[in-house]
Write a protein that holds these residues in place. Structure first.
Motif, mmCIF file in Angstrom:
data_model
loop_
_atom_site.group_PDB
_atom_site.id
_atom_site.type_symbol
_atom_site.label_atom_id
_atom_site.label_comp_id
_atom_site.label_asym_id
_atom_site.label_seq_id
_atom_site.Cartn_x
_atom_site.Cartn_y
_atom_site.Cartn_z
ATOM 1 N N GLY A 1 0.808 -1.211 0.000
ATOM 2 C CA GLY A 1 0.000 0.000 0.000
ATOM 3 C C GLY A 1 0.843 1.264 0.000
ATOM 4 N N ILE A 2 1.871 1.282 0.812
ATOM 5 C CA ILE A 2 2.724 2.468 0.885
ATOM 6 C C ILE A 2 3.512 2.637 -0.415
ATOM 7 C CG2 ILE A 2 4.691 3.537 2.061
ATOM 8 C CD1 ILE A 2 2.077 3.674 3.625
ATOM 9 N N ARG A 3 4.026 1.540 -0.956
ATOM 10 C CA ARG A 3 4.758 1.666 -2.216
ATOM 11 C C ARG A 3 3.843 2.120 -3.342
ATOM 12 N NH1 ARG A 3 6.753 -2.692 -4.328
ATOM 13 N NH2 ARG A 3 6.057 -4.290 -2.880
ATOM 14 N N LEU B 1 8.836 -8.363 3.377
ATOM 15 C CA LEU B 1 9.665 -8.341 4.584
ATOM 16 C C LEU B 1 10.620 -7.160 4.600
ATOM 17 C CD1 LEU B 1 10.604 -9.921 7.172
ATOM 18 C CD2 LEU B 1 12.270 -11.082 5.687
ATOM 19 N N ILE B 2 11.128 -6.781 3.417
ATOM 20 C CA ILE B 2 12.120 -5.711 3.355
ATOM 21 C C ILE B 2 11.799 -4.728 2.239
ATOM 22 C CG2 ILE B 2 13.951 -7.235 4.231
ATOM 23 C CD1 ILE B 2 15.115 -7.316 1.381
ATOM 24 N N TRP B 3 12.422 -3.560 2.329
ATOM 25 C CA TRP B 3 12.567 -2.633 1.218
ATOM 26 C C TRP B 3 14.015 -2.655 0.785
ATOM 27 C CZ3 TRP B 3 9.769 2.727 2.099
ATOM 28 C CH2 TRP B 3 8.386 2.551 1.877
ATOM 29 N N SER C 1 9.429 5.719 -6.962
ATOM 30 C CA SER C 1 9.476 4.259 -7.030
ATOM 31 C C SER C 1 10.518 3.724 -6.057
ATOM 32 C CB SER C 1 9.837 3.784 -8.444
ATOM 33 O OG SER C 1 8.770 4.010 -9.341
ATOM 34 N N VAL C 2 10.065 2.842 -5.152
ATOM 35 C CA VAL C 2 10.978 2.077 -4.315
ATOM 36 C C VAL C 2 10.631 0.602 -4.509
ATOM 37 C CG1 VAL C 2 11.237 3.928 -2.628
ATOM 38 C CG2 VAL C 2 9.502 2.182 -2.257
ATOM 39 N N THR C 3 11.557 -0.273 -4.120
ATOM 40 C CA THR C 3 11.407 -1.696 -4.408
ATOM 41 C C THR C 3 11.336 -2.499 -3.118
ATOM 42 O OG1 THR C 3 12.653 -1.419 -6.452
ATOM 43 C CG2 THR C 3 12.429 -3.666 -5.613
ATOM 44 N N GLY C 4 10.425 -3.465 -3.103
ATOM 45 C CA GLY C 4 10.310 -4.360 -1.962
ATOM 46 C C GLY C 4 11.249 -5.536 -2.085
ATOM 47 N N GLY C 5 10.990 -6.559 -1.294
ATOM 48 C CA GLY C 5 11.830 -7.746 -1.302
ATOM 49 C C GLY C 5 11.619 -8.569 -2.556
ATOM 50 N N LEU C 6 12.554 -9.507 -2.777
ATOM 51 C CA LEU C 6 12.525 -10.374 -3.945
ATOM 52 C C LEU C 6 12.432 -11.816 -3.462
ATOM 53 C CD1 LEU C 6 12.850 -10.458 -7.080
ATOM 54 C CD2 LEU C 6 15.312 -10.656 -6.705
ATOM 55 N N GLU D 1 6.569 11.184 5.436
ATOM 56 C CA GLU D 1 6.018 11.970 6.552
ATOM 57 C C GLU D 1 4.518 12.144 6.377
ATOM 58 O OE1 GLU D 1 9.632 14.831 8.204
ATOM 59 O OE2 GLU D 1 8.051 15.704 6.970
ATOM 60 N N GLU D 2 4.105 12.430 5.151
ATOM 61 C CA GLU D 2 2.678 12.619 4.881
ATOM 62 C C GLU D 2 1.915 11.301 4.964
ATOM 63 O OE1 GLU D 2 1.969 14.571 1.211
ATOM 64 O OE2 GLU D 2 3.342 16.235 1.610
ATOM 65 N N LEU D 3 2.434 10.282 4.309
ATOM 66 C CA LEU D 3 1.707 9.012 4.225
ATOM 67 C C LEU D 3 1.587 8.309 5.578
ATOM 68 C CD1 LEU D 3 3.245 7.647 0.913
ATOM 69 C CD2 LEU D 3 0.900 8.458 1.248
ATOM 70 N N LEU D 4 2.625 8.430 6.396
ATOM 71 C CA LEU D 4 2.640 7.737 7.693
ATOM 72 C C LEU D 4 2.229 8.645 8.850
ATOM 73 C CD1 LEU D 4 6.020 5.800 7.259
ATOM 74 C CD2 LEU D 4 3.696 4.981 6.782
ATOM 75 N N ASN D 5 1.951 9.916 8.518
ATOM 76 C CA ASN D 5 1.604 10.897 9.554
ATOM 77 C C ASN D 5 2.681 10.954 10.639
ATOM 78 O OD1 ASN D 5 0.033 12.931 10.705
ATOM 79 N ND2 ASN D 5 -1.125 11.480 11.977
ATOM 80 N N GLU D 6 3.909 10.976 10.150
ATOM 81 C CA GLU D 6 5.069 11.055 11.036
ATOM 82 C C GLU D 6 5.848 12.318 10.683
ATOM 83 O OE1 GLU D 6 6.220 9.164 13.466
ATOM 84 O OE2 GLU D 6 4.915 7.396 13.354
ATOM 85 N N ARG D 7 6.368 12.988 11.680
ATOM 86 C CA ARG D 7 7.170 14.178 11.443
ATOM 87 C C ARG D 7 8.595 13.922 11.897
ATOM 88 N NH1 ARG D 7 3.827 14.655 8.567
ATOM 89 N NH2 ARG D 7 2.156 16.182 8.381
ATOM 90 N N GLY D 8 9.507 14.657 11.318
ATOM 91 C CA GLY D 8 10.893 14.583 11.751
ATOM 92 C C GLY D 8 11.793 13.772 10.853
#
Length: 385
Positions: free
Chosen positions: A318-320, A340-342, A329-334, A364-371
């Protein structure tokens, strides 16, 4: 027609383990007018490429270097096609998908394949190579295992192999140009990479270097090389004697030349420091969220492919997908590591602050995390933009 439309993604951020964003000089080089592959100007450019590859790989002054007309997987296959004959004992180091691909290719060329294995996320143990080395005609190892982010101890493995009579072939697809590599000093006989990785050129050519020992092994074959297209003799006919063998992709030679020139101008040690600093800054930004290095042993972490174990409950797909909608574009595990991993690419032009600053701002936006961006900036230091 699709080909006639301008790109819908002019600002797309490609942070995958390959391909990487094309270097601006390589992009411009693609616009050069076409010349014939037998043109003297192309031969002169090829000579400059060969000299640059000797520096890139740390070869002896007269080592034969060339570009194969294909991606890194052709570089892998060409080594086995030229250096393996039916019945040869081949020792392959396997701790991920690309080591396993090596084993499959060697088997298809008739080798009697023995494996030296390590669990996913762990490096090959040189002592295990030594224990299985007896009788091997060739040893094959992936320097940077792209599928898991492991940096295998090639210098130590090469020391074990040296003097055994076996040739050593190394996959440097995610290391050449961004990691220390010394073909002559380590005693490597055949090495290859892909243009689209650390050099940030378009995919389609595979830079290779071949030692005198490997060329002698090839010359002593009992049977012709089964892969005509990449026969070492045919390559030398074109690259050294300037006689026709096959039509090379001239425009990709232009682009590789430009990207290689840019890398050497920047300096290999500068590039090695750049990728490490950015990787550490990304890790510093993401660690408080629960991301952790997939590779436990620090010395075995591949700087150019940052493999991060995902936090518990993290919505990988979902996040990717949401990042992709934001042109990132980022890649997950193979295979076994899917979900399990990015695997974050830090090769060539991807190993710059700006694209990772954008990734962290989006998270930060997608996870509602700052910093995240602030921690990245604080850890970054003076890395060139």
């Amino acid at each position: 027609m699709f080909e006639d439309r301008p790109s819908a993604h002019p600002e797309h951020l490609l942070l995958t383990p390959g391909p990487t964003p094309i270097h601006p000089r390589a992009q411009r080089a693609l616009l050069r007018p076409m010349l014939g592959h037998m043109d003297p100007e192309v031969f002169a450019l090829n000579g400059e490429i060969q000299a640059g590859l000797r520096t890139l790989y740390g070869t002896a002054p007269a080592t034969f270097t060339a570009l194969l007309a294909g991606t890194g997987s052709l570089g892998m296959e060409a080594g086995f096609a030229n250096l393996v004959e039916r019945g040869d004992e081949v020792l392959v180091c396997v701790n991920g998908s690309f080591g396993r691909r090596m084993a499959e290719m060697a088997g298809r060329y008739g080798a009697r394949v023995r494996l030296v294995e390590a669990p996913l996320g762990q490096p090959i143990d040189p002592a295990d190579v030594a224990a299985k080395l007896d009788g091997a005609r060739l040893v094959a190892v992936v320097h940077g295992e792209t599928s898991t982010g492991v940096l295998n101890p090639v210098p130590e493995i090469a020391e074990v192999v040296r003097g055994s009579g076996a040739l050593l072939t190394v996959d440097a697809v995610t290391t050449a140009g961004m990691e220390p590599f010394y073909m002559e000093a380590w005693g490597i006989d055949y090495v290859y990479t892909g243009a689209q990785k650390c050099l940030s050129a378009p995919p389609g050519v595979a830079p290779v270097a071949i030692s005198e020992r490997a060329l002698a092994r090839h010359a002593a074959r009992r049977t012709p090389t089964p892969l005509w297209y990449c026969d070492f003799g045919g390559l030398r006919d074109y690259w050294e004697d300037h006689t026709y063998h096959h039509t090379v992709p001239v425009n990709l030679h232009y682009a590789l030349h430009a990207a290689l020139e840019a890398a050497l101008e920047e300096g290999l040690t500068v590039r090695q420091a750049r990728v490490r600093e950015i990787g550490e800054a990304v890790l510093a930004a993401l660690t408080p969220l629960g991301f952790t290095p997939y590779v436990g042993e620090r010395a075995a972490r591949l700087p150019t492919v940052l493999a991060l174990r995902l936090p518990a409950g993290f919505d990988d797909a979902g996040i990717r997908r949401a990042l992709r909608e934001r042109e990132i574009s980022v890649t997950g595990g193979l295979g076994p590591t899917a979900g399990l991993i990015w695997r974050l690419g830090l090769m060539g032009e991807a190993a710059r602050p700006a694209p990772y600053r954008a990734l962290l701002a989006a998270l930060e936006e997608l996870l509602n995390e700052r910093g995240l961006v602030a921690r990245f900036e604080a850890a970054l230091g003076a890395v060139p933009a």
